[in-house]
Design a protein around this motif. Sequence first.
Motif, PDB file in Angstrom:
ATOM      1  N   VAL A 116       0.832  -1.212   0.000  1.00  0.00           N
ATOM      2  CA  VAL A 116       0.000   0.000   0.000  1.00  0.00           C
ATOM      3  C   VAL A 116       0.865   1.260   0.000  1.00  0.00           C
ATOM      4  CG1 VAL A 116      -2.052  -1.041   1.051  1.00  0.00           C
ATOM      5  CG2 VAL A 116      -0.208  -0.202   2.523  1.00  0.00           C
ATOM      6  N   ALA A 117       2.144   1.089  -0.283  1.00  0.00           N
ATOM      7  CA  ALA A 117       3.057   2.232  -0.229  1.00  0.00           C
ATOM      8  C   ALA A 117       2.647   3.325  -1.203  1.00  0.00           C
ATOM      9  CB  ALA A 117       4.483   1.759  -0.516  1.00  0.00           C
ATOM     10  N   ASP A 118       2.064   2.925  -2.341  1.00  0.00           N
ATOM     11  CA  ASP A 118       1.690   3.923  -3.354  1.00  0.00           C
ATOM     12  C   ASP A 118       0.467   4.735  -2.945  1.00  0.00           C
ATOM     13  OD1 ASP A 118       0.212   1.445  -3.689  1.00  0.00           O
ATOM     14  OD2 ASP A 118      -0.679   2.387  -5.441  1.00  0.00           O
ATOM     15  N   PHE A 119      -0.207   4.370  -1.862  1.00  0.00           N
ATOM     16  CA  PHE A 119      -1.376   5.131  -1.414  1.00  0.00           C
ATOM     17  C   PHE A 119      -0.975   6.554  -0.989  1.00  0.00           C
ATOM     18  CE2 PHE A 119      -4.465   1.514   0.022  1.00  0.00           C
ATOM     19  CZ  PHE A 119      -4.365   0.940  -1.235  1.00  0.00           C
ATOM     20  N   GLY A 120       0.262   6.711  -0.575  1.00  0.00           N
ATOM     21  CA  GLY A 120       0.710   8.021  -0.129  1.00  0.00           C
ATOM     22  C   GLY A 120       0.050   8.489   1.153  1.00  0.00           C
ATOM     23  N   TRP A 121      -0.391   7.541   1.943  1.00  0.00           N
ATOM     24  CA  TRP A 121      -1.074   7.918   3.183  1.00  0.00           C
ATOM     25  C   TRP A 121      -0.067   8.526   4.171  1.00  0.00           C
ATOM     26  CZ3 TRP A 121      -5.588   4.143   4.677  1.00  0.00           C
ATOM     27  CH2 TRP A 121      -6.526   4.149   3.634  1.00  0.00           C
ATOM     28  N   GLY A 122      -0.573   9.509   4.921  1.00  0.00           N
ATOM     29  CA  GLY A 122       0.298  10.258   5.811  1.00  0.00           C
ATOM     30  C   GLY A 122       0.902  11.469   5.129  1.00  0.00           C
ATOM     31  N   THR A 123       0.497  11.697   3.866  1.00  0.00           N
ATOM     32  CA  THR A 123       0.992  12.854   3.122  1.00  0.00           C
ATOM     33  C   THR A 123      -0.207  13.621   2.545  1.00  0.00           C
ATOM     34  OG1 THR A 123       1.079  11.917   0.878  1.00  0.00           O
ATOM     35  CG2 THR A 123       2.912  11.401   2.363  1.00  0.00           C
ATOM     36  N   ALA A 124       0.077  14.795   2.024  1.00  0.00           N
ATOM     37  CA  ALA A 124      -0.984  15.612   1.424  1.00  0.00           C
ATOM     38  C   ALA A 124      -1.522  14.983   0.144  1.00  0.00           C
ATOM     39  CB  ALA A 124      -0.457  17.016   1.138  1.00  0.00           C
ATOM     40  N   ASN A 125      -0.775  14.050  -0.420  1.00  0.00           N
ATOM     41  CA  ASN A 125      -1.184  13.407  -1.674  1.00  0.00           C
ATOM     42  C   ASN A 125      -1.840  12.046  -1.454  1.00  0.00           C
ATOM     43  OD1 ASN A 125      -0.071  15.526  -3.279  1.00  0.00           O
ATOM     44  ND2 ASN A 125       1.959  14.690  -2.832  1.00  0.00           N
ATOM     45  N   ALA A 126      -2.376  11.836  -0.300  1.00  0.00           N
ATOM     46  CA  ALA A 126      -2.996  10.550   0.029  1.00  0.00           C
ATOM     47  C   ALA A 126      -4.126  10.230  -0.945  1.00  0.00           C
ATOM     48  CB  ALA A 126      -3.526  10.587   1.455  1.00  0.00           C
ATOM     49  N   LYS A 127      -4.125   9.005  -1.454  1.00  0.00           N
ATOM     50  CA  LYS A 127      -5.117   8.602  -2.454  1.00  0.00           C
ATOM     51  C   LYS A 127      -6.386   8.055  -1.798  1.00  0.00           C
ATOM     52  CE  LYS A 127      -1.621   7.414  -5.911  1.00  0.00           C
ATOM     53  NZ  LYS A 127      -0.960   6.304  -6.653  1.00  0.00           N
ATOM     54  N   THR A 128      -7.501   8.363  -2.428  1.00  0.00           N
ATOM     55  CA  THR A 128      -8.780   7.780  -2.032  1.00  0.00           C
ATOM     56  C   THR A 128      -8.796   6.301  -2.413  1.00  0.00           C
ATOM     57  OG1 THR A 128      -9.965   9.863  -2.265  1.00  0.00           O
ATOM     58  CG2 THR A 128     -11.273   7.855  -2.454  1.00  0.00           C
ATOM     59  N   VAL A 129      -9.395   5.482  -1.565  1.00  0.00           N
ATOM     60  CA  VAL A 129      -9.490   4.052  -1.849  1.00  0.00           C
ATOM     61  C   VAL A 129     -10.943   3.600  -1.701  1.00  0.00           C
ATOM     62  CG1 VAL A 129      -7.137   3.600  -1.075  1.00  0.00           C
ATOM     63  CG2 VAL A 129      -9.054   3.337   0.531  1.00  0.00           C
ATOM     64  N   THR A 130     -11.231   2.462  -2.272  1.00  0.00           N
ATOM     65  CA  THR A 130     -12.568   1.872  -2.142  1.00  0.00           C
ATOM     66  C   THR A 130     -12.421   0.412  -1.746  1.00  0.00           C
ATOM     67  OG1 THR A 130     -13.559   3.366  -3.764  1.00  0.00           O
ATOM     68  CG2 THR A 130     -14.704   1.289  -3.355  1.00  0.00           C
ATOM     69  N   ILE A 131     -13.164   0.041  -0.732  1.00  0.00           N
ATOM     70  CA  ILE A 131     -13.196  -1.367  -0.322  1.00  0.00           C
ATOM     71  C   ILE A 131     -14.559  -1.936  -0.700  1.00  0.00           C
ATOM     72  CG2 ILE A 131     -13.937  -0.830   2.063  1.00  0.00           C
ATOM     73  CD1 ILE A 131     -12.154  -3.264   2.878  1.00  0.00           C
ATOM     74  N   SER A 132     -14.532  -3.095  -1.307  1.00  0.00           N
ATOM     75  CA  SER A 132     -15.782  -3.735  -1.719  1.00  0.00           C
ATOM     76  C   SER A 132     -15.750  -5.207  -1.321  1.00  0.00           C
ATOM     77  CB  SER A 132     -15.989  -3.589  -3.235  1.00  0.00           C
ATOM     78  OG  SER A 132     -14.883  -4.106  -3.939  1.00  0.00           O
ATOM     79  N   ALA A 133     -16.925  -5.802  -1.202  1.00  0.00           N
ATOM     80  CA  ALA A 133     -17.014  -7.203  -0.781  1.00  0.00           C
ATOM     81  C   ALA A 133     -18.432  -7.701  -0.982  1.00  0.00           C
ATOM     82  CB  ALA A 133     -16.624  -7.331   0.699  1.00  0.00           C
ATOM     83  N   TRP A 134     -18.572  -9.018  -0.913  1.00  0.00           N
ATOM     84  CA  TRP A 134     -19.889  -9.651  -0.825  1.00  0.00           C
ATOM     85  C   TRP A 134     -20.051 -10.141   0.608  1.00  0.00           C
ATOM     86  CZ3 TRP A 134     -23.663 -10.023  -4.541  1.00  0.00           C
ATOM     87  CH2 TRP A 134     -23.296  -9.694  -5.862  1.00  0.00           C
ATOM     88  N   VAL A 135     -21.175  -9.789   1.233  1.00  0.00           N
ATOM     89  CA  VAL A 135     -21.412 -10.178   2.627  1.00  0.00           C
ATOM     90  C   VAL A 135     -22.788 -10.835   2.760  1.00  0.00           C
ATOM     91  CG1 VAL A 135     -19.896  -8.446   3.652  1.00  0.00           C
ATOM     92  CG2 VAL A 135     -22.271  -7.854   3.137  1.00  0.00           C
ATOM     93  N   TYR A 136     -22.921 -11.642   3.812  1.00  0.00           N
ATOM     94  CA  TYR A 136     -24.117 -12.476   4.014  1.00  0.00           C
ATOM     95  C   TYR A 136     -24.245 -12.686   5.510  1.00  0.00           C
ATOM     96  CZ  TYR A 136     -26.753 -17.004   3.483  1.00  0.00           C
ATOM     97  OH  TYR A 136     -27.644 -18.050   3.531  1.00  0.00           O
ATOM     98  N   SER A 137     -25.425 -12.486   6.046  1.00  0.00           N
ATOM     99  CA  SER A 137     -25.592 -12.682   7.486  1.00  0.00           C
ATOM    100  C   SER A 137     -27.004 -13.158   7.783  1.00  0.00           C
ATOM    101  CB  SER A 137     -25.329 -11.370   8.240  1.00  0.00           C
ATOM    102  OG  SER A 137     -25.541 -11.539   9.629  1.00  0.00           O
TER     103      SER A 137
END
Lengths: 378, 54
Positions: A116-137
């Motif tokens: 995840v180094a390319d995310f640039g988190w912790g800097t002003a250039n931090a990239k937006t991310v999306t988490i997706s999944a299939w869930v069932y309960s």
Amino acid sequence: MAYGTVNADVVQSSVSGVSLGAGNATLMKNRIINGAMVIDQRNAGASVTVSTATYCVDRWGFSGSQASKFTAQQNAGSVTPPVGFSNYWGLTTISPVSLASGDYFVAYQVIEGYNVADFGWGTANAKTVTISAWVYSSLTGTFGGSLRSSTNNYSYPFTYSIPVANTWTQISITIPGATSSTWNTTNGQGILVNFALGVGSTYSGTAGSWSANNYLSATGATSVVSTNGATFYITGVQLEVGSSATGFEYRQYQQELALCQRYLYRLTPNGTTTGFISTVGFGSSTNGFASGQFPQIMRTTPSLALDNGASVGSFAIYTTNGGNYGTLSSISINGVSCPSFYLVNLGFPSTSGAGGGQIGYLCTNVTASYSIQFSAEL
Amino acid sequence: MYKLIKNPITGQSDVVINLLTNVSFPFDPDNTDYQAYLKWLEAGNTPLPADTGA
């Protein structure tokens, strides 16, 4: 239209520096390993009762403030997975808990910093991310989770809805990049991805914003652990750069296994009793060494453990001429082991009759296919 | 409870085994079992010494 052509070599996304090209630009877009829950080296589909920091299907762990409240199993309950998937990971409450403020029960994956180094988190250039999944309960409602830093003090609680019980629901959560805190970008803990199964107020916060707290879920989220027999199944988990979820990145089986083997490698015998595991050199009448190369460079020098149910007595030493020198008295990783090869110390009774300089092999001594595990999990 | 293991190759006690879980691990700062061991030491605990003559 059902099909079209983009007359360009590059399609630029709304995220600076993120584009689709004429090549295979989507390769490794998913930073989650084993998101389709295909690989289960430890348990091979068997159910396990989980406690704190129990790894289940590969790369996926469970952590709870109280032990023995859930079972975890690949394809638990044998429901039909979502279209396009063959496996899922299932957790079932076996002992309900009325949540106290400090309780937590989460299913998680820790993503290595390199990935995840390319995310640039912790800097002003931090990239937006999306988490997706299939869930069932078996439950319905608003469920929670979070992304969290390895420093345990910066997190983003999120929510998602499961509107219909016992039905697969595809979820997607977009999370702005973290511009603060410290994020590991090497072989340590990069990002912790949590799916909450019941979290008390101490570890719950307001959904939808970054916070300098150790939040594992969102305030008011559904508590799976509070209902006996309640189920939570998940598959198709993907974490990618961008503000929209794209199709799940399928990987070939061997490719996914190789990714998993950076964190867990099992030295597996070719059968049960006397099943060959590794060659052995005898240093003396009471000790020897087994050595070999890991199939992947491991994250760091691993720990050595035996399969559940195995003990040192589950293994034996044979010489190449067939002489049985009996069960082991000890087994441990050697301090010169490294991420690319292992050296294992073996001890056996002084009555073994073996001598320094002889060679033999390490094998199973019982009617079970017990393995030796090398773990470099996060 | 942890116990030190003397490495027959290096001659040093550079491996630790958790006697409850039978997990052994090296002195590697990135190894999470070693990290847990360091916290155990910080809490004032002491491992069993390595066997002599190993």
